[in-house]
Enzyme design. Structure first.
Site, PDB file in Angstrom:
ATOM      1  N   ALA A 186     -63.322  -0.129 -70.061  1.00 53.31           N
ATOM      2  CA  ALA A 186     -62.834   1.244 -69.924  1.00 53.31           C
ATOM      3  C   ALA A 186     -61.341   1.223 -70.210  1.00 53.31           C
ATOM      4  CB  ALA A 186     -63.112   1.735 -68.512  1.00 53.31           C
ATOM      5  N   GLY A 227     -66.350  -2.194 -68.875  1.00 48.28           N
ATOM      6  CA  GLY A 227     -67.223  -1.124 -69.365  1.00 48.28           C
ATOM      7  C   GLY A 227     -67.904  -1.472 -70.684  1.00 48.28           C
ATOM      8  N   GLU A 249     -70.841  -3.321 -69.775  1.00 53.12           N
ATOM      9  CA  GLU A 249     -71.769  -2.411 -69.079  1.00 53.12           C
ATOM     10  C   GLU A 249     -72.495  -1.483 -70.061  1.00 53.12           C
ATOM     11  OE1 GLU A 249     -68.371  -1.594 -66.455  1.00 53.12           O
ATOM     12  OE2 GLU A 249     -69.788  -1.663 -64.803  1.00 53.12           O
ATOM     13  N   GLU A 280     -62.919  -6.649 -63.931  1.00 56.58           N
ATOM     14  CA  GLU A 280     -62.307  -5.581 -63.123  1.00 56.58           C
ATOM     15  C   GLU A 280     -61.567  -6.120 -61.910  1.00 56.58           C
ATOM     16  OE1 GLU A 280     -65.352  -5.503 -64.424  1.00 56.58           O
ATOM     17  OE2 GLU A 280     -65.759  -3.526 -65.268  1.00 56.58           O
TER      18      GLU A 280
HETATM   19  N1  CAA Z   1     -57.845  -0.526 -71.984  1.00 53.92           N
HETATM   20  C1  CAA Z   1     -56.787  -0.095 -72.690  1.00 53.92           C
HETATM   21  N2  CAA Z   1     -56.197  -0.829 -73.655  1.00 53.92           N
HETATM   22  C2  CAA Z   1     -56.720  -2.049 -73.910  1.00 53.92           C
HETATM   23  C3  CAA Z   1     -57.827  -2.553 -73.219  1.00 53.92           C
HETATM   24  C4  CAA Z   1     -58.408  -1.728 -72.214  1.00 53.92           C
HETATM   25  N3  CAA Z   1     -59.510  -2.091 -71.522  1.00 53.92           N
HETATM   26  N4  CAA Z   1     -58.108  -3.781 -73.687  1.00 53.92           N
HETATM   27  C5  CAA Z   1     -57.199  -4.043 -74.659  1.00 53.92           C
HETATM   28  N5  CAA Z   1     -56.356  -2.986 -74.793  1.00 53.92           N
HETATM   29  C6  CAA Z   1     -55.220  -2.858 -75.696  1.00 53.92           C
HETATM   30  C7  CAA Z   1     -54.041  -3.700 -75.234  1.00 53.92           C
HETATM   31  O1  CAA Z   1     -53.309  -3.031 -74.230  1.00 53.92           O
HETATM   32  C8  CAA Z   1     -53.272  -3.852 -76.516  1.00 53.92           C
HETATM   33  O2  CAA Z   1     -52.560  -2.664 -76.767  1.00 53.92           O
HETATM   34  P1  CAA Z   1     -50.978  -2.717 -77.173  1.00 53.92           P
HETATM   35  O3  CAA Z   1     -50.971  -3.400 -78.512  1.00 53.92           O
HETATM   36  O4  CAA Z   1     -50.604  -1.272 -77.252  1.00 53.92           O
HETATM   37  O5  CAA Z   1     -50.296  -3.494 -76.131  1.00 53.92           O
HETATM   38  C9  CAA Z   1     -54.369  -3.953 -77.576  1.00 53.92           C
HETATM   39  O6  CAA Z   1     -55.535  -3.415 -76.963  1.00 53.92           O
HETATM   40  C10 CAA Z   1     -54.675  -5.393 -77.971  1.00 53.92           C
HETATM   41  O7  CAA Z   1     -54.949  -6.120 -76.806  1.00 53.92           O
HETATM   42  P2  CAA Z   1     -54.233  -7.531 -76.452  1.00 53.92           P
HETATM   43  O8  CAA Z   1     -52.858  -7.579 -77.048  1.00 53.92           O
HETATM   44  O9  CAA Z   1     -54.333  -7.735 -74.968  1.00 53.92           O
HETATM   45  O10 CAA Z   1     -55.193  -8.522 -77.252  1.00 53.92           O
HETATM   46  P3  CAA Z   1     -55.535 -10.030 -76.887  1.00 53.92           P
HETATM   47  O11 CAA Z   1     -56.293 -10.553 -78.063  1.00 53.92           O
HETATM   48  O12 CAA Z   1     -54.340 -10.776 -76.442  1.00 53.92           O
HETATM   49  O13 CAA Z   1     -56.534  -9.948 -75.612  1.00 53.92           O
HETATM   50  C11 CAA Z   1     -58.374  -9.050 -74.333  1.00 53.92           C
HETATM   51  C12 CAA Z   1     -57.784  -9.309 -75.729  1.00 53.92           C
HETATM   52  C13 CAA Z   1     -58.736 -10.393 -73.670  1.00 53.92           C
HETATM   53  C14 CAA Z   1     -59.643  -8.229 -74.533  1.00 53.92           C
HETATM   54  C15 CAA Z   1     -57.337  -8.301 -73.455  1.00 53.92           C
HETATM   55  O14 CAA Z   1     -56.866  -7.161 -74.180  1.00 53.92           O
HETATM   56  C16 CAA Z   1     -57.871  -7.807 -72.148  1.00 53.92           C
HETATM   57  O15 CAA Z   1     -57.970  -8.581 -71.201  1.00 53.92           O
HETATM   58  N6  CAA Z   1     -58.199  -6.499 -72.048  1.00 53.92           N
HETATM   59  C17 CAA Z   1     -58.571  -5.834 -70.817  1.00 53.92           C
HETATM   60  C18 CAA Z   1     -59.975  -6.247 -70.398  1.00 53.92           C
HETATM   61  C19 CAA Z   1     -60.314  -5.569 -69.095  1.00 53.92           C
HETATM   62  O16 CAA Z   1     -59.695  -5.769 -68.067  1.00 53.92           O
HETATM   63  N7  CAA Z   1     -61.394  -4.748 -69.109  1.00 53.92           N
HETATM   64  C20 CAA Z   1     -61.889  -4.054 -67.953  1.00 53.92           C
HETATM   65  C21 CAA Z   1     -61.348  -2.660 -67.926  1.00 53.92           C
HETATM   66  S1  CAA Z   1     -61.716  -1.797 -66.431  1.00 53.92           S
HETATM   67  C22 CAA Z   1     -63.329  -1.258 -66.600  1.00 53.92           C
HETATM   68  O17 CAA Z   1     -63.978  -1.466 -67.619  1.00 53.92           O
HETATM   69  C23 CAA Z   1     -63.860  -0.501 -65.406  1.00 53.92           C
HETATM   70  C24 CAA Z   1     -65.298  -0.134 -65.437  1.00 53.92           C
HETATM   71  O18 CAA Z   1     -66.177  -0.927 -65.154  1.00 53.92           O
HETATM   72  C25 CAA Z   1     -65.689   1.236 -65.715  1.00 53.92           C
END
Ligand code: CAA
Length: 257
Positions: free
Chosen positions: A65, A108, A111, A131
């Site tokens: 998400a 998400g 999911e 999360e």
């Molecule tokens: N939401 C918003 N933006 C996201 C994102 C997310 N879930 N995942 C990645 N992005 C964005 C990053 O912020 C980044 O944007 P900027 O260039 O503007 O900074 C861009 O995508 C590229 O990401 P990274 O630079 O982090 O890329 P990476 O290759 O170094 O890492 C990754 C990739 C491991 C997927 C890392 O981005 C990451 O850990 N993302 C978040 C994963 C996460 O925590 N997901 C759970 C979200 S909460 C949820 O889903 C709740 C639910 O159950 C409903």
């Protein structure tokens, strides 16, 4: 229809929905949720379509998400808007949904893949529920769908540590049905969807309904419902055609009625 966050197109008898927020690793925004559900519902209602494929890019199916959208939520806002419940529309789609997962399927993203009926993973796929690292827990069904499909031990491990699992581990524990070479992911998913689309649609919908029921009901009720659906197929021309074709050693020509 023009969408902002996805692409939606027909490939033969298959509806293809592609997450399209490459700069955000296909993070699932509210708009994207609405667009994906609308596109899937349109394909569900379209008599030319037999199955639907959901995919992302080779880097990310979806990295969860949209954290930036959620960061400033107040509790009352999240609760009153019943945030992310809108994805339940996807689970009401009656045609088979095939998730073609390459790269990250996190939070998400994992999911949504679990809401699909068949999950094809590229060799580079990575699944996880991170999360907990954000001070929250899964909110789009992860704790429930994972626990029902891979059991308590693996689910607790993933949800409490936030670690990722690769395609092989995901296949071994039962959420992935096939692993394919990363370069062939979409082609393979479309091939599988095309195969499903060739069968009798009433039989396909009934089969999906029966299997889905296994996650919702006690065994005796599920068995009885399966039998009723099985009996109902004998009311279709497609059952007569399918069995006649078998006896006559030819390919069946299903008419979807
Ligand atoms: N939401 C918003 N933006 C996201 C994102 C997310 N879930 N995942 C990645 N992005 C964005 C990053 O912020 C980044 O944007 P900027 O260039 O503007 O900074 C861009 O995508 C590229 O990401 P990274 O630079 O982090 O890329 P990476 O290759 O170094 O890492 C990754 C990739 C491991 C997927 C890392 O981005 C990451 O850990 N993302 C978040 C994963 C996460 O925590 N997901 C759970 C979200 S909460 C949820 O889903 C709740 C639910 O159950 C409903």
């Amino acid at each position: 229809m023009a969408y902002e966050t996805i692409r939606s197109e027909m490939r033969g008898r298959v509806g293809l929905i592609t997450f399209n927020r490459p700069k955000a690793m296909n993070a699932l925004s509210h708009l994207m949720m609405k667009e994906v559900c609308k596109a899937a519902e349109d394909f569900d209602a379209d008599g030319r379509i037999g199955a639907i494929v959901l995919t992302g890019s080779d880097k990310a199916f979806a990295a969860g998400a949209d954290v930036k959208e959620m960061a400033d939520y107040a509790y009352s806002e999240a609760f009153l808007d019943d945030v992310w419940s809108g994805w339940e529309r996807l689970t009401r789609v009656r045609k088979p949904l095939i998730a073609a997962v390459g790269g990250y399927a996190l939070g998400g993203g994992c999911e949504v893949a679990l809401m699909c009926d068949i999950l094809i993973a590229a060799e580079n796929a990575k699944f996880g529920q991170p999360e907990i690292t954000l001070g929250i827990l899964p909110g789009m069904g992860g704790t429930q769908r994972l626990a029902r499909s891979i059991g308590k031990a693996k689910t607790m491990d993933l949800v409490l540590t936030g670690r990722m699992m690769d395609a092989k581990e995901a296949e071994n524990c039962g959420i992935v049905s096939r692993i394919v070479e990363t370069a062939n992911l979409l082609e393979e998913a479309l091939r599988i969807a095309e195969k499903v689309s060739d069968f009798s649609l009433p039989a396909v919908l009934a089969a999906k309904e029966a299997v889905s029921e296994a996650f919702e009901t006690p065994l005796a009720a599920g068995l009885r419902h399966e039998r009723r659906l099985f009996h109902a197929t004998f009311a279709t021309d497609d059952q007569k055609e399918g069995m006649a074709a078998f006896v006559q050693k030819r390919s069946p020509q299903f008419k979807n009625h």
